[in-house]
Each structure stands twice: as structure tokens, then as C-alpha cells.
Design a protein around this motif. Structure first.
Motif, PDB file in Angstrom:
ATOM      1  N   ARG A 147      65.444 -66.963   4.310  1.00  0.00           N
ATOM      2  CA  ARG A 147      64.368 -66.022   4.039  1.00  0.00           C
ATOM      3  C   ARG A 147      63.460 -65.908   5.260  1.00  0.00           C
ATOM      4  NH1 ARG A 147      63.711 -64.073  -1.094  1.00  0.00           N
ATOM      5  NH2 ARG A 147      64.382 -65.314  -2.870  1.00  0.00           N
ATOM      6  N   SER A 148      62.750 -64.817   5.346  1.00  0.00           N
ATOM      7  CA  SER A 148      61.876 -64.585   6.491  1.00  0.00           C
ATOM      8  C   SER A 148      60.745 -65.612   6.538  1.00  0.00           C
ATOM      9  CB  SER A 148      61.272 -63.181   6.423  1.00  0.00           C
ATOM     10  OG  SER A 148      60.284 -63.103   5.406  1.00  0.00           O
ATOM     11  N   PHE A 149      60.211 -65.798   7.738  1.00  0.00           N
ATOM     12  CA  PHE A 149      59.014 -66.629   7.877  1.00  0.00           C
ATOM     13  C   PHE A 149      57.910 -66.127   6.971  1.00  0.00           C
ATOM     14  CE2 PHE A 149      54.778 -66.429   9.845  1.00  0.00           C
ATOM     15  CZ  PHE A 149      54.400 -67.759   9.670  1.00  0.00           C
ATOM     16  N   TRP A 150      57.765 -64.800   6.889  1.00  0.00           N
ATOM     17  CA  TRP A 150      56.691 -64.222   6.094  1.00  0.00           C
ATOM     18  C   TRP A 150      56.782 -64.654   4.633  1.00  0.00           C
ATOM     19  CZ3 TRP A 150      53.630 -62.669   9.637  1.00  0.00           C
ATOM     20  CH2 TRP A 150      54.030 -61.852  10.705  1.00  0.00           C
ATOM     21  N   LEU A 151      57.991 -64.576   4.062  1.00  0.00           N
ATOM     22  CA  LEU A 151      58.167 -64.946   2.662  1.00  0.00           C
ATOM     23  C   LEU A 151      57.896 -66.426   2.445  1.00  0.00           C
ATOM     24  CD1 LEU A 151      61.327 -62.796   1.884  1.00  0.00           C
ATOM     25  CD2 LEU A 151      59.109 -62.558   0.761  1.00  0.00           C
TER      26      LEU A 151
ATOM     27  N   GLY B 270      59.459 -57.629   2.850  1.00  0.00           N
ATOM     28  CA  GLY B 270      58.975 -58.971   3.126  1.00  0.00           C
ATOM     29  C   GLY B 270      59.550 -59.615   4.353  1.00  0.00           C
ATOM     30  N   ARG B 271      60.276 -58.846   5.152  1.00  0.00           N
ATOM     31  CA  ARG B 271      60.875 -59.456   6.354  1.00  0.00           C
ATOM     32  C   ARG B 271      60.786 -58.567   7.584  1.00  0.00           C
ATOM     33  NH1 ARG B 271      65.536 -56.497   6.025  1.00  0.00           N
ATOM     34  NH2 ARG B 271      66.596 -56.406   4.001  1.00  0.00           N
TER      35      ARG B 271
ATOM     36  N   GLY C 283      77.202 -57.707   3.645  1.00  0.00           N
ATOM     37  CA  GLY C 283      77.600 -59.061   3.313  1.00  0.00           C
ATOM     38  C   GLY C 283      76.544 -60.099   3.625  1.00  0.00           C
ATOM     39  N   PRO C 284      76.866 -61.383   3.359  1.00  0.00           N
ATOM     40  CA  PRO C 284      75.916 -62.471   3.601  1.00  0.00           C
ATOM     41  C   PRO C 284      75.476 -62.583   5.050  1.00  0.00           C
ATOM     42  CG  PRO C 284      77.768 -63.224   2.252  1.00  0.00           C
ATOM     43  CD  PRO C 284      78.111 -61.861   2.741  1.00  0.00           C
ATOM     44  N   SER C 285      76.329 -62.168   5.987  1.00  0.00           N
ATOM     45  CA  SER C 285      75.980 -62.303   7.405  1.00  0.00           C
ATOM     46  C   SER C 285      74.766 -61.461   7.782  1.00  0.00           C
ATOM     47  CB  SER C 285      77.168 -61.922   8.289  1.00  0.00           C
ATOM     48  OG  SER C 285      77.498 -60.551   8.113  1.00  0.00           O
ATOM     49  N   PHE C 286      74.441 -60.449   6.953  1.00  0.00           N
ATOM     50  CA  PHE C 286      73.257 -59.637   7.249  1.00  0.00           C
ATOM     51  C   PHE C 286      71.961 -60.426   7.053  1.00  0.00           C
ATOM     52  CE2 PHE C 286      76.053 -56.106   7.474  1.00  0.00           C
ATOM     53  CZ  PHE C 286      75.368 -55.096   8.117  1.00  0.00           C
TER      54      PHE C 286
ATOM     55  N   SER D 224      67.254 -62.186   9.514  1.00  0.00           N
ATOM     56  CA  SER D 224      67.712 -60.812   9.680  1.00  0.00           C
ATOM     57  C   SER D 224      67.913 -60.218   8.296  1.00  0.00           C
ATOM     58  CB  SER D 224      69.009 -60.752  10.493  1.00  0.00           C
ATOM     59  OG  SER D 224      70.042 -61.477   9.840  1.00  0.00           O
ATOM     60  N   GLY D 225      68.238 -58.952   8.263  1.00  0.00           N
ATOM     61  CA  GLY D 225      68.467 -58.300   6.991  1.00  0.00           C
ATOM     62  C   GLY D 225      68.781 -56.839   7.190  1.00  0.00           C
TER      63      GLY D 225
END
Length: 469
Positions: free
Chosen positions: A17-21, A80-81, A323-326, A357-358
Motif C-alpha cells: 500500500r502507498s505511504f499515504w495510506l 490514496g496513492r 495484475g498483481p504486478s501493478f 505503484s498502481g
């Protein structure tokens, strides 16, 4: 019976998860939808677009029963990212004018400026603690090829009587950013930065306080259209007279929309807190900063002294296969680290504590699209924010609310409404292979231009290819 099937989102967990979250902390999750339920309006997606739409609807029709379905927790997607950069649409007024004409382009730009004022008022009133700092947005050049990238937008804004930008020279950029990598540019003073996950959490609280029903951990797996569409979830069904699709990149599952959007990975890193070092560099403010590369760099300094550094150069999705790699790039922020070291060589020994990433949804003309699905006048959508949405989604909420309520006003008549005149993308596998080729060419061009080297003519030609109708 016609049915839209939505691909289940692959969600980021834990350290992905992002730092922000992670920084914002987890709020208690609302209960998933269970059993058969009904609503006046169903909203799919609990990010900025979905939440602002719910709030705008409640402003106009407080008695509406609105149910919002979110696959994870509200703000867990792009809301959120992202890079936390707040600026108006005036930087894209020329792009807007190509789609909606100069008159409406100016109106939309002013609406996003009003949205920034609205964010400021929400923070000042205590309604949302989002760490908003309106210290300006800087659009800069660090190579000859980037010089004047802003000129068309600047000229058009000034021709409309809007002096929204101020010029920057090398000394001013260095004073405000602590970096000498960029040497010219412009600034939008009424702009800046937020903690994006806190903003999403605050919008969620406002929506709940205004009696919007939110079911988190509730992915929508299918939609049956009709006079009263039915939304299917793992544990229940929701029937609603009107539906708003606000699920960002995940709407690529709908073939009609996939023709107009492509999904790319956006990558961001956050350093350890180094407030003393940044103070010595002179970087003390809350400015948001971008350079003018095609694979744009965007960065900010957080209040506690972290550097958030992002780059729009990630992988391309094949169709709607996200996929999960995103959720975490295989290079773990290495490209961002390379550019961070170029822009801030003084930070080479500073540790990267978070990388994430996302997927984000992009359109060929870099502007969002609104409307309803073909033959389904009660299923609405808003897609394609291209990574720029903090001041834009409050406006998107007005457009979608007017469409849902059947209003005949400036929002429902916006030139951003309707697919007919927007650029389409080629089918797979042509779009995927072409996008990868163009992405590689842009990368090679950027690498040459940043060192003021001559770009190979073939590379330049490929990097400038654009999709047709």
C-alpha cells in the motif's frame, strides 16, 4: 439477458500500500453488502470521483438513498496513492479547448480553481484534515527540449484575462525547491499539495455524515442493466434506479469504455524523513513540482520532511488485465531513484522507505470523459483522469450529479460528456504492442533530451505517435 461483467480488482496489501495510506491509518471498515438491497442511486467506487458525486447529489437532493460500493476501503485506489499535487486545469486549458472550445475550457478551469478554494475551506473549518498547503505548483524545465512546454496554455489563459501563472528563473526555483536541476518555468500560486489518503478519508466521513450508505470490501462483479439495474456482489445484490461507475482503471472491464482508455502503472517512492537536510537545501515549503518531460516527474516535500517522488513511466496493461504486478513494480522504484539522484544529488545516501505503484486510467487526449453507457440511460460513468484529479474530481462530481438527476445545465451540457467526439484506441494486441513501442521511444527520447543530446529521428517520430479516431 445483457450483463456487464467486471474483472475483480487485485488489491494492494500491507507494505504494497502507498505511504499515504499507511500514514493515514486504517479507519474501521464499513460492513460489506449482504442480501438484497435497494437504492435510488448506486455508486461503484469509493475514490474521489465516487465520493464527490455522492456529496454533490446530497447537496441537491438530500432525500436520495445513495449506496456506494467499494471493493476495498475508500481511497485505496488511485485516490490514496497519487502524488498529492493540487493544481487547477489552467495548465491544460489548451487541451480542454481542443475538446470543449475556449469558452467552456475557461469555465472548467475556473471551476477547478473554485474547487481548490473549497478544499481550503474544508480544511479551515476542521471538516477534513488533509495537510493542504497552498504554496504553489511549479512547472519547470531542466533541459532545452522542455523549455516553453507551458507556453500555449499560458498564452491562452492570459488571452482570456487569467493571469494565473508567474514566471520562474533558476534562482527562484532553487530557492523554493532546493534543487538546481531545473532552471526555468512557471508557477501557479493558488495550488500546492495534500496528503491524498487523508483527503479521501475525510470525504468518506463527510459522505457518511450526510447519510450516504457505504459498503466497503464489496466488489461489484456484474451489472444487469434495465429499468432498475441490478449490481451483483459476492454476498448480495443491489437494485438502483440509477448507477454511477466511478471505479477508475477497473472500468477497463467494460469493452465500450476500453475503446477510449488505456491503463498504465504509476510509480512513486517516499524517502525517510530528512527535515534537517532539506532545511539546509532551502526546501521548506509545500509546493508541488513537475518537470516537462513526456514521462513527467512530480514531487513534493511532506510536512515531516519526506520527499515524495513519482514518475509516470510504468508498464502498460493488456486490455483490462491489471495484475498483481501493478501494485508493486518489479524494479521497486529504481527508475524513480535514478531521477531523484539527478534532481537532488545531495540525497543519494538517503534511504527510500516506501515504494508503491498502481494502475491509473488514461485517455488519448489526457482529459476525462463522462456520459452513460450505450442504450443504458441510467448507467453513468466518469473515467480518464490521467493522474490529475484532486482539483478536478470535485468538478466531475458536479457533472455526474447533473447527469444522474437529469438536469439541463452547464454541467450536463459539458463538452466532456459523451464518447462520440473523443479519440478511440486501436484493438488488442495492436494497442498494447504500439503503446509499449511508444513508451520505449519516449523513454529513450527523455534520456537523450535530459542530457541535451540529439534525439534519433526515428525515436522522435515514434515517441510523438498518437491514436486516431
Amino acid at each position: 439477458m445483457m450483463r456487464y461483467t467486471l474483472r475483480p480488482p487485485v488489491l494492494a496489501r500491507g507494505a504494497d500500500r502507498s505511504f499515504w495510506l499507511q500514514d493515514a491509518g486504517a479507519a474501521p471498515v464499513t460492513t460489506p453488502l449482504a442480501g438484497d438491497q435497494a437504492a435510488d442511486v448506486a455508486i461503484v467506487g469509493g475514490g474521489y470521483t465516487g465520493l464527490w458525486t455522492a456529496l454533490r447529489l446530497k447537496e441537491q437532493e438530500p432525500g436520495l438513498k445513495i449506496v456506494l460500493l467499494e471493493a476495498d476501503c475508500c481511497g485505496a485506489g488511485a485516490s490514496g496513492r497519487n502524488g498529492g499535487q493540487v493544481h487547477s486545469w489552467f495548465a491544460e486549458i489548451d487541451l480542454l479547448a481542443e475538446v470543449v472550445g475556449e469558452t467552456e475550457a475557461l469555465s472548467l478551469c475556473r471551476a477547478t480553481a473554485d474547487a481548490i478554494d473549497e478544499l481550503e475551506a474544508l480544511q479551515a473549518s476542521g471538516a477534513i484534515d488533509m495537510d493542504l498547503r497552498l504554496n504553489g505548483w511549479l512547472w519547470t524545465a531542466s533541459a532545452r527540449a522542455q523549455e516553453g512546454a507551458w507556453q500555449k496554455a499560458l498564452d491562452m489563459a492570459e488571452a482570456q484575462g487569467e493571469a494565473r501563472f508567474t514566471p520562474l528563473d533558476a534562482g527562484e526555483i532553487a530557492r523554493r525547491t532546493g534543487s538546481r536541476a531545473s532552471y526555468m518555468g512557471i508557477a501557479e500560486p493558488r495550488a500546492g499539495t495534500v496528503q491524498p489518503a487523508k483527503l479521501a478519508a475525510g470525504l468518506r466521513r463527510l459522505a457518511l455524515a450526510r447519510d450516504v450508505i457505504i459498503h466497503e470490501k464489496t466488489p461489484v462483479t456484474a451489472i444487469e442493466p434495465g429499468a432498475v439495474p441490478t449490481l451483483h456482489t459476492p454476498q448480495g445484490r443491489l437494485r438502483a434506479g440509477r448507477v454511477v461507475l466511478a471505479a477508475n482503471a477497473w472500468l477497463a472491464s467494460i469493452p465500450e469504455l476500453l475503446r477510449y482508455i488505456y491503463v498504465v502503472e504509476s510509480q512513486i517512492v517516499a524517502t525517510q524523513p530528512v527535515p534537517d537536510l532539506l532545511q539546509r537545501l532551502g526546501w521548506t515549503g509545500g509546493e508541488s513540482i513537475c518537470d516537462a518531460q513526456a514521462h513527467v516527474l512530480y514531487y513534493q516535500r511532506t510536512p515531516e520532511g519526506r520527499v515524495i517522488f513519482g514518475r509516470g513511466s510504468g508498464k502498460i496493461a493488456y486490455g483490462d488485465r491489471i495484475g498483481p504486478s501493478f501494485n508493486r513494480g518489479t524494479e521497486k522504484g529504481a527508475d524513480n531513484r535514478r531521477e531523484l539522484d539527478r534532481v537532488y544529488p545531495e540525497l543519494k545516501t538517503v534511504k527510500i522507505e516506501h515504494d508503491w505503484s498502481g494502475p491509473i486510467d488514461c485517455t488519448a487526449d489526457h482529459l476525462p470523459i463522462f456520459g452513460h453507457l450505450a442504450g443504458q440511460p441510467n448507467i453513468f460513468f466518469g473515467i480518464g483522469f490521467n493522474g490529475t484529479g484532486i482539483a478536478q474530481t470535485p468538478v466531475a462530481g458536479r457533472i455526474l450529479a447533473s447527469l444522474v438527476l437529469g438536469r439541463d445545465d452547464q454541467w450536463s451540457r459539458s463538452g466532456l460528456v459523451g464518447l462520440g467526439k473523443r479519440k478511440t484506441l486501436p484493438p488488442e494486441p495492436i494497442r498494447y504492442l504500439g503503446a509499449r513501442l511508444v513508451r520505449k521511444a519516449i523513454r529513450l527520447r527523455n534520456d537523450a533530451e535530459i542530457e541535451n543530446r540529439q534525439v534519433n529521428p526515428i525515436v522522435r517520430y515514434i515517441s510523438e505517435l498518437k491514436p486516431g479516431r
